[in-house]
Scaffold this active site. Structure first.
Site, PDB file in Angstrom:
ATOM      1  N   ASN A 235     -17.592   4.102   0.718  1.00 38.19           N
ATOM      2  CA  ASN A 235     -17.658   3.110  -0.355  1.00 38.19           C
ATOM      3  C   ASN A 235     -18.077   1.729   0.172  1.00 38.19           C
ATOM      4  OD1 ASN A 235     -16.219   0.828  -1.901  1.00 38.19           O
ATOM      5  ND2 ASN A 235     -16.312   2.491  -3.384  1.00 38.19           N
TER       6      ASN A 235
ATOM      7  N   SER B  94     -11.205  -5.617  -8.839  1.00 41.33           N
ATOM      8  CA  SER B  94     -10.031  -4.938  -9.405  1.00 41.33           C
ATOM      9  C   SER B  94      -9.305  -5.902 -10.343  1.00 41.33           C
ATOM     10  CB  SER B  94      -9.066  -4.507  -8.299  1.00 41.33           C
ATOM     11  OG  SER B  94      -9.470  -3.277  -7.764  1.00 41.33           O
TER      12      SER B  94
ATOM     13  N   LYS C 208       0.837  -1.209   0.000  1.00 42.60           N
ATOM     14  CA  LYS C 208       0.000   0.000   0.000  1.00 42.60           C
ATOM     15  C   LYS C 208       0.858   1.240   0.000  1.00 42.60           C
ATOM     16  CE  LYS C 208      -4.304  -1.414   2.163  1.00 42.60           C
ATOM     17  NZ  LYS C 208      -5.402  -1.033   1.306  1.00 42.60           N
TER      18      LYS C 208
HETATM   19  N1  LIG Z   1     -12.874   0.884  -1.040  1.00 39.99           N
HETATM   20  C1  LIG Z   1     -12.500  -0.373  -1.172  1.00 39.99           C
HETATM   21  O1  LIG Z   1     -12.668  -0.992  -2.231  1.00 39.99           O
HETATM   22  C2  LIG Z   1     -11.901  -1.090  -0.004  1.00 39.99           C
HETATM   23  C3  LIG Z   1     -11.446  -2.413  -0.196  1.00 39.99           C
HETATM   24  C4  LIG Z   1     -10.936  -3.116   0.881  1.00 39.99           C
HETATM   25  C5  LIG Z   1     -10.869  -2.508   2.117  1.00 39.99           C
HETATM   26  N2  LIG Z   1     -11.294  -1.229   2.282  1.00 39.99           N
HETATM   27  C6  LIG Z   1     -11.223  -0.670   3.628  1.00 39.99           C
HETATM   28  O2  LIG Z   1     -12.513  -0.305   4.066  1.00 39.99           O
HETATM   29  C7  LIG Z   1     -12.442   0.824   4.935  1.00 39.99           C
HETATM   30  C8  LIG Z   1     -13.328   1.921   4.410  1.00 39.99           C
HETATM   31  O3  LIG Z   1     -12.914   2.252   3.097  1.00 39.99           O
HETATM   32  P1  LIG Z   1     -13.853   3.091   2.118  1.00 39.99           P
HETATM   33  O4  LIG Z   1     -13.300   2.891   0.770  1.00 39.99           O
HETATM   34  O5  LIG Z   1     -15.278   2.789   2.397  1.00 39.99           O
HETATM   35  O6  LIG Z   1     -13.507   4.557   2.586  1.00 39.99           O
HETATM   36  P2  LIG Z   1     -14.406   5.870   2.402  1.00 39.99           P
HETATM   37  O7  LIG Z   1     -13.466   7.012   2.504  1.00 39.99           O
HETATM   38  O8  LIG Z   1     -15.282   5.765   1.206  1.00 39.99           O
HETATM   39  O9  LIG Z   1     -15.363   5.832   3.695  1.00 39.99           O
HETATM   40  C9  LIG Z   1     -14.844   5.865   4.988  1.00 39.99           C
HETATM   41  C10 LIG Z   1     -16.017   6.020   5.937  1.00 39.99           C
HETATM   42  O10 LIG Z   1     -15.532   5.953   7.273  1.00 39.99           O
HETATM   43  C11 LIG Z   1     -16.062   7.056   7.999  1.00 39.99           C
HETATM   44  N3  LIG Z   1     -15.130   7.425   9.058  1.00 39.99           N
HETATM   45  C12 LIG Z   1     -13.937   8.028   8.929  1.00 39.99           C
HETATM   46  N4  LIG Z   1     -13.404   8.243  10.131  1.00 39.99           N
HETATM   47  C13 LIG Z   1     -14.283   7.763  11.043  1.00 39.99           C
HETATM   48  C14 LIG Z   1     -14.304   7.691  12.445  1.00 39.99           C
HETATM   49  N5  LIG Z   1     -13.303   8.169  13.166  1.00 39.99           N
HETATM   50  N6  LIG Z   1     -15.371   7.115  13.040  1.00 39.99           N
HETATM   51  C15 LIG Z   1     -16.405   6.648  12.329  1.00 39.99           C
HETATM   52  N7  LIG Z   1     -16.445   6.676  10.986  1.00 39.99           N
HETATM   53  C16 LIG Z   1     -15.402   7.242  10.356  1.00 39.99           C
HETATM   54  C17 LIG Z   1     -16.212   8.155   6.973  1.00 39.99           C
HETATM   55  O11 LIG Z   1     -17.130   9.144   7.415  1.00 39.99           O
HETATM   56  C18 LIG Z   1     -16.746   7.365   5.799  1.00 39.99           C
HETATM   57  O12 LIG Z   1     -18.123   7.150   5.930  1.00 39.99           O
HETATM   58  C19 LIG Z   1     -10.947   1.167   5.019  1.00 39.99           C
HETATM   59  O13 LIG Z   1     -10.384   0.493   6.109  1.00 39.99           O
HETATM   60  C20 LIG Z   1     -10.399   0.588   3.730  1.00 39.99           C
HETATM   61  O14 LIG Z   1      -9.012   0.313   3.832  1.00 39.99           O
HETATM   62  C21 LIG Z   1     -11.804  -0.514   1.252  1.00 39.99           C
END
Ligand SMILES: NC(=O)c1ccc[n+]([C@@H]2O[C@H](COP(=O)([O-])OP(=O)(O)OC[C@H]3O[C@@H](n4cnc5c(N)ncnc54)[C@H](O)[C@@H]3O)[C@@H](O)[C@H]2O)c1
Length: 392
Positions: free
Chosen positions: A140, A268, A25
């Site tokens: 997401n 992906s 990453k």
């Molecule tokens: N997007 C992907 O395809 C993907 C794939 C695998 C893993 N992930 C993991 O999933 C998690 C979320 O990713 P995402 O893509 O949905 O990110 P994103 O940025 O779309 O959403 C993050 C969410 O978390 C919330 N958030 C942030 N800080 C917070 C806090 N302190 N307390 C409560 N909520 C909080 C935000 O408001 C938002 O709703 C991450 O750990 C990421 O590494 C994402």
């Protein structure tokens, strides 16, 4: 611009769902809310140029994560393509569909959370219809997971994001919550829901808890309060190891991140394959393939869990490391004795084998540091050694 320091066991995730990818990453440590679109574009383009030498469709393929999305990936692809003098759609995934992205990518991680969560519920005898779900993170992953669970008859009883926490015993419509969030910029104030204190989220009466925001959210301070029977880790690393042990002691089943959120990297991979052949699949084909991958991966982990009396988290490492070992043994990268040890699934031999494979150490001549040595492996129903997971 600072490189993100944490490296996650993405190789384990890919091996768990049988994808031919490794893992790593990187990113830029800024708060995007404080920057304009133009500034974000310039930062992204510069970053892409800086890492241009080490990425490429046949080298390393970035994909979106927290605070990035299709637009970011479009800028990255365009910048890389300009620098190499040809259109290189396969250099990143998570692109907009109009630029060689894949249908189904936007929902893929949340969909995988749903599929593995629903499979776990079946195993635990928990009906999906009416199941009460609490979701942390409404981006997401969290939004898609909440929406798909809701579409299948489950009830979203709590949502927490960075702007606040809402609760409704009668259930929250994720579509309305998203529209409200877009309109007002915050999750709180949604009609039919009440606002909660941040920390009260963890004690919400629910059947399934989906941490889908950030890492290290389930800690020793809140694990004890969790009332769900099932935790499905949408985020990467949302549970600290000590809290994971506590949940296991409480009888809470945890679908680990490396499986639960592998839907994103799976699609992906589909996107990368489609870009190479310039032949694009329908959304139904994508979803069908994704569901099958996730269901089969879940089943193979469940079998190992049952066979060895371990948690799903340990099972995923057993399955994934065995696959990695197998491949490295075939390639001649590990010595025969280590390779043979690695074939044993039931104890220390596996851990020694995996250590050998990953670090290519001769254990006798170069013993691993004390912190990484597995303590005696215990079988069925006992606390599992965690040092293995932590060392990767
Ligand atoms: N997007 C992907 O395809 C993907 C794939 C695998 C893993 N992930 C993991 O999933 C998690 C979320 O990713 P995402 O893509 O949905 O990110 P994103 O940025 O779309 O959403 C993050 C969410 O978390 C919330 N958030 C942030 N800080 C917070 C806090 N302190 N307390 C409560 N909520 C909080 C935000 O408001 C938002 O709703 C991450 O750990 C990421 O590494 C994402």
């Amino acid at each position: 611009m600072t490189e993100v320091t944490s490296v996650r066991p993405s190789s384990i995730k890919n091996a768990a769902v049988n994808l031919p990818y490794g893992g790593g990453k990187g990113g830029i440590r800024i708060d995007p809310r404080k920057y304009s679109q133009g500034e974000l574009e310039r930062v992204t383009r510069r970053y892409t140029t800086e890492i241009g030498l080490i990425i490429g469709p046949e080298k390393d393929i970035p994909a979106p994560d927290v605070n990035t999305g299709p637009q970011t990936m479009a800028w990255m692809m365009d910048t890389y393509s300009m620098n190499v003098g040809r259109t290189a759609t396969g250099v990143v995934t998570g692109k907009p569909v109009s630029l060689g992205g894949s249908l189904g990518r936007a929902d893929a991680t949340g969909r995988g959370v749903f599929v593995t969560g629903a499979e776990a519920m079946k195993k635990l005898g928990m009906p999906l219809e009416g199941a009460r779900i609490a979701v942390q993170g409404f981006g997401n992953v969290g939004e898609a997971a909440a929406r798909i669970f809701h579409q299948h008859g489950a009830k979203i009883v709590a949502i927490q994001d960075v702007t606040g926490t809402i609760h409704s015993a009668a259930g929250i419509d994720p579509g309305k919550a998203l529209a409200h969030l877009r309109q007002t910029g915050k999750i709180t104030g949604l009609e039919g829901s009440e606002e909660m204190q941040k920390d009260d989220f963890w004690s919400v009466d629910c059947d399934v808890l989906i941490p889908a925001a950030l890492e290290k959210q389930i800690t020793l301070q809140n694990a004890d309060k969790i009332r769900a029977r099932l935790v499905v880790e949408g985020a990467n690393g949302p549970t600290i190891p000590a809290a994971d042990d506590l949940l296991a002691q409480k009888g809470v089943t945890v679908v680990p991140d490396v499986l639960a959120n592998a839907g994103g990297v799976s699609v992906s991979y589909f996107e990368w394959v489609q870009d190479f052949s310039s032949f694009f699949w329908t959304e139904d084909e994508i979803n069908e393939r994704l569901d099958r991958i996730m269901r089969e991966a879940f089943q193979s982990l469940w079998d190992v869990k049952e066979q060895h009396g371990v948690t799903l988290r340990t099972a995923v490492y057993i399955v994934a490391c065995t696959r990695v070992l197998e491949a490295r043994a075939c390639a001649g990268c590990i010595r025969k004795s280590t390779r043979e040890k690695g074939r044993f699934l039931d104890g220390a031999a596996l851990f020694v084998g995996c250590w050998g494979a990953f670090r290519t150490f001769d254990r006798k001549r170069h013993p691993p540091p004390l912190f990484a040595r597995p303590s005696p492996i215990k079988v069925k129903g006992q606390r599992q050694n965690r040092s293995f997971c932590q060392m990767l």
